[in-house]
Write a protein that holds these residues in place. Sequence first.
Motif, PDB file in Angstrom:
ATOM      1  N   GLN A 161     -15.597  39.663 -14.703  1.00  0.00           N
ATOM      2  CA  GLN A 161     -15.147  39.325 -13.360  1.00  0.00           C
ATOM      3  C   GLN A 161     -15.003  37.825 -13.201  1.00  0.00           C
ATOM      4  O   GLN A 161     -14.034  37.330 -12.613  1.00  0.00           O
ATOM      5  CB  GLN A 161     -16.146  39.864 -12.328  1.00  0.00           C
ATOM      6  N   ALA A 162     -15.964  37.063 -13.737  1.00  0.00           N
ATOM      7  CA  ALA A 162     -15.895  35.608 -13.626  1.00  0.00           C
ATOM      8  C   ALA A 162     -14.672  35.061 -14.345  1.00  0.00           C
ATOM      9  O   ALA A 162     -14.017  34.131 -13.882  1.00  0.00           O
ATOM     10  CB  ALA A 162     -17.167  34.986 -14.210  1.00  0.00           C
ATOM     11  N   ARG A 163     -14.363  35.662 -15.493  1.00  0.00           N
ATOM     12  CA  ARG A 163     -13.191  35.200 -16.245  1.00  0.00           C
ATOM     13  C   ARG A 163     -11.916  35.473 -15.469  1.00  0.00           C
ATOM     14  O   ARG A 163     -11.016  34.635 -15.412  1.00  0.00           O
ATOM     15  CB  ARG A 163     -13.140  35.898 -17.607  1.00  0.00           C
ATOM     16  N   ALA A 164     -11.835  36.646 -14.856  1.00  0.00           N
ATOM     17  CA  ALA A 164     -10.643  36.975 -14.073  1.00  0.00           C
ATOM     18  C   ALA A 164     -10.463  35.985 -12.929  1.00  0.00           C
ATOM     19  O   ALA A 164      -9.357  35.509 -12.652  1.00  0.00           O
ATOM     20  CB  ALA A 164     -10.747  38.392 -13.531  1.00  0.00           C
ATOM     21  N   ASN A 165     -11.569  35.635 -12.239  1.00  0.00           N
ATOM     22  CA  ASN A 165     -11.490  34.668 -11.147  1.00  0.00           C
ATOM     23  C   ASN A 165     -11.075  33.302 -11.661  1.00  0.00           C
ATOM     24  O   ASN A 165     -10.254  32.614 -11.045  1.00  0.00           O
ATOM     25  CB  ASN A 165     -12.839  34.571 -10.436  1.00  0.00           C
ATOM     26  N   ALA A 166     -11.642  32.888 -12.787  1.00  0.00           N
ATOM     27  CA  ALA A 166     -11.310  31.578 -13.351  1.00  0.00           C
ATOM     28  C   ALA A 166      -9.846  31.505 -13.763  1.00  0.00           C
ATOM     29  O   ALA A 166      -9.172  30.497 -13.579  1.00  0.00           O
ATOM     30  CB  ALA A 166     -12.216  31.267 -14.547  1.00  0.00           C
ATOM     31  N   GLU A 167      -9.341  32.607 -14.334  1.00  0.00           N
ATOM     32  CA  GLU A 167      -7.940  32.628 -14.744  1.00  0.00           C
ATOM     33  C   GLU A 167      -7.019  32.528 -13.539  1.00  0.00           C
ATOM     34  O   GLU A 167      -5.988  31.855 -13.581  1.00  0.00           O
ATOM     35  CB  GLU A 167      -7.654  33.900 -15.538  1.00  0.00           C
ATOM     36  N   ARG A 168      -7.389  33.176 -12.434  1.00  0.00           N
ATOM     37  CA  ARG A 168      -6.559  33.077 -11.225  1.00  0.00           C
ATOM     38  C   ARG A 168      -6.523  31.638 -10.728  1.00  0.00           C
ATOM     39  O   ARG A 168      -5.470  31.123 -10.342  1.00  0.00           O
ATOM     40  CB  ARG A 168      -7.092  34.018 -10.147  1.00  0.00           C
ATOM     41  N   ASN A 169      -7.688  30.965 -10.742  1.00  0.00           N
ATOM     42  CA  ASN A 169      -7.729  29.574 -10.297  1.00  0.00           C
ATOM     43  C   ASN A 169      -6.905  28.682 -11.209  1.00  0.00           C
ATOM     44  O   ASN A 169      -6.197  27.788 -10.772  1.00  0.00           O
ATOM     45  CB  ASN A 169      -9.177  29.076 -10.260  1.00  0.00           C
ATOM     46  N   THR A 170      -7.000  28.934 -12.513  1.00  0.00           N
ATOM     47  CA  THR A 170      -6.236  28.146 -13.473  1.00  0.00           C
ATOM     48  C   THR A 170      -4.748  28.325 -13.265  1.00  0.00           C
ATOM     49  O   THR A 170      -3.965  27.371 -13.334  1.00  0.00           O
ATOM     50  CB  THR A 170      -6.616  28.549 -14.909  1.00  0.00           C
ATOM     51  N   LEU A 193     -11.292  26.183 -18.655  1.00  0.00           N
ATOM     52  CA  LEU A 193     -11.433  27.625 -18.819  1.00  0.00           C
ATOM     53  C   LEU A 193     -11.902  27.954 -20.226  1.00  0.00           C
ATOM     54  O   LEU A 193     -12.729  28.838 -20.437  1.00  0.00           O
ATOM     55  CB  LEU A 193     -10.102  28.323 -18.532  1.00  0.00           C
ATOM     56  N   ALA A 194     -11.379  27.241 -21.235  1.00  0.00           N
ATOM     57  CA  ALA A 194     -11.779  27.483 -22.615  1.00  0.00           C
ATOM     58  C   ALA A 194     -13.270  27.218 -22.802  1.00  0.00           C
ATOM     59  O   ALA A 194     -13.978  27.991 -23.446  1.00  0.00           O
ATOM     60  CB  ALA A 194     -10.962  26.602 -23.564  1.00  0.00           C
ATOM     61  N   ALA A 195     -13.775  26.106 -22.203  1.00  0.00           N
ATOM     62  CA  ALA A 195     -15.193  25.791 -22.321  1.00  0.00           C
ATOM     63  C   ALA A 195     -16.041  26.880 -21.670  1.00  0.00           C
ATOM     64  O   ALA A 195     -17.087  27.269 -22.166  1.00  0.00           O
ATOM     65  CB  ALA A 195     -15.477  24.438 -21.683  1.00  0.00           C
ATOM     66  N   PHE A 196     -15.581  27.374 -20.533  1.00  0.00           N
ATOM     67  CA  PHE A 196     -16.282  28.449 -19.841  1.00  0.00           C
ATOM     68  C   PHE A 196     -16.343  29.681 -20.737  1.00  0.00           C
ATOM     69  O   PHE A 196     -17.373  30.331 -20.842  1.00  0.00           O
ATOM     70  CB  PHE A 196     -15.534  28.743 -18.536  1.00  0.00           C
ATOM     71  N   SER A 197     -15.259  29.985 -21.430  1.00  0.00           N
ATOM     72  CA  SER A 197     -15.212  31.152 -22.304  1.00  0.00           C
ATOM     73  C   SER A 197     -16.147  30.998 -23.492  1.00  0.00           C
ATOM     74  O   SER A 197     -16.754  31.968 -23.932  1.00  0.00           O
ATOM     75  CB  SER A 197     -13.777  31.377 -22.793  1.00  0.00           C
ATOM     76  N   SER A 246      -9.295  28.713 -31.278  1.00  0.00           N
ATOM     77  CA  SER A 246      -9.310  27.350 -30.771  1.00  0.00           C
ATOM     78  C   SER A 246      -9.947  27.245 -29.397  1.00  0.00           C
ATOM     79  O   SER A 246     -10.270  26.159 -28.949  1.00  0.00           O
ATOM     80  CB  SER A 246      -7.878  26.785 -30.725  1.00  0.00           C
ATOM     81  N   THR A 247     -10.130  28.380 -28.702  1.00  0.00           N
ATOM     82  CA  THR A 247     -10.718  28.348 -27.373  1.00  0.00           C
ATOM     83  C   THR A 247     -12.056  29.070 -27.318  1.00  0.00           C
ATOM     84  O   THR A 247     -12.594  29.317 -26.244  1.00  0.00           O
ATOM     85  CB  THR A 247      -9.762  28.982 -26.346  1.00  0.00           C
TER      86      THR A 247
END
Length: 490
Positions: A161-170, A193-197, A246-247
């Motif tokens: 869920q956090a990734r989906a939210n972060a991707e929307r913001n990005t 976003l990559a660092a978060f992942s 790479s990410t």
Amino acid sequence: MLNGVQTGAGAQGRNWLRLCASLLALGLASCASVVDNDPPGTQAVRATPTALPADAPRVIAPPNADERESARVLAVYGGAYRDAKLERYLDDLVQRLAAQSDRPDIPYKLTVLNASSINAFALPSGRLFVTRGLLALANDDAEIAAVIAHEMAHVSARHAQARANAERNTQLVSGVGDMLHNTSLATSSQGSLAAFSRQQELAADEIGIRTIAKAAFDPYGASRFLTSMRRQVEARGRPSTPDFLSTHPSTPERIAKANEEASQFGSPGSGEHDKFGYLSVIDGLTYGEDPSQGFVQGRIFWQPRLAFTFTAPPSFTLDNTPQAILGVDGNGRALRLDTVKTKDGQSLSAYLGSGWISGVDTGSISTLSINGNEAATALARGQDWSFRLYAIRFDGDVYRLILAARNLDASTDALFQQTANSFRRMTSDEQRNVHPEHIDIVTVRTGDTLQSLASRMVEPQDQLDNFMVLNGFDSNTQLRPGDRVKIVAQ
């Protein structure tokens, strides 16, 4: 999500192919406008593995976001791979792990995707996906348990869920950056976003190893599988442009951390790591491309279910994606084959001039017959690309062959016309002789060596390297009579 490593042709070539094909798609999109009765998008020339019966209920629209995302994953990865024995085995594994997970209340459900790539996914609801390519690379139940527990960890830790939210913001930031022509802004947001992942992946590794240890599996199954993925990347070649690795954490880093975490629960082999049982359940697993979805053989694409084939120009590399057949040669030339719906009664020449792509030279539109099939062709020019377009009617469907070049001179156009003229119906013998490659489990006998077993692999090139990667072996591996190993057979 685990590293998306392609099996089959070299990853570097595939990555370059996808990059060039994306540029081609952008070139088309920049000058395309869909008419009212021409549906947005096209149909894939692949086919899902199992067709629904005629009386099966049809779902008009997925009822929620989870269903929509699940449908999208299935569409992108070739649908579900059906094998009742394998599904029962994996379901038992999921339930055993779920009972020891951080969120045993979540109704986890695993689907095997009919894809040769090595990947796994988790949706916030607990829907889990693994590709058959990943199953082929694993060598015991502890390794596949580590993959599943890793994906469960993404769910229980709310990473999905956090990734989906972060991707929307990005995406929002990237959109503003594009409008302002500020590419550094978009690059910065993608880096965040990559660092978060990376943090998510390492956390999921830690939680997953703890889960498999609690479920009495060998906690070192995670590091063994990560090592196999590392060797797969080394054998296939690292793409030169940004990819999943790479990410996300480098595989050596993940292996070291996985071993460190596993050491808290015992020594290697201290838990269950059933190789015999796992290999038995994947015996016969489809390997590589599924012929029912069409497959690439050099420059030739075969689609036995739809009974057609065509040959790309020399030096082209083809890729069979769910949306289209894509091809590039690395020299400013590309192609795309897909299917499209046309208006009832619309002629093929009328379709080419109907406005689905601008820049068409209407004076160049002409009709022809290609191996007995009604067809039409035209030229179109965009800002950076020039196109030779074909529409071919075959068994009631319209196939759209788009060939592009930055410099469409007479010799290139002649090559493109040869490609169109190669589109034909497969013979009955050709259709009958298409068989999928599959995993064959064989028992080591006295006198067998790594080289002798590798020579039984159906792939003619790099047999020894591929055999060792597939089985998690290295040059120091000692075979014992009675051991079971995987080979790729046909």
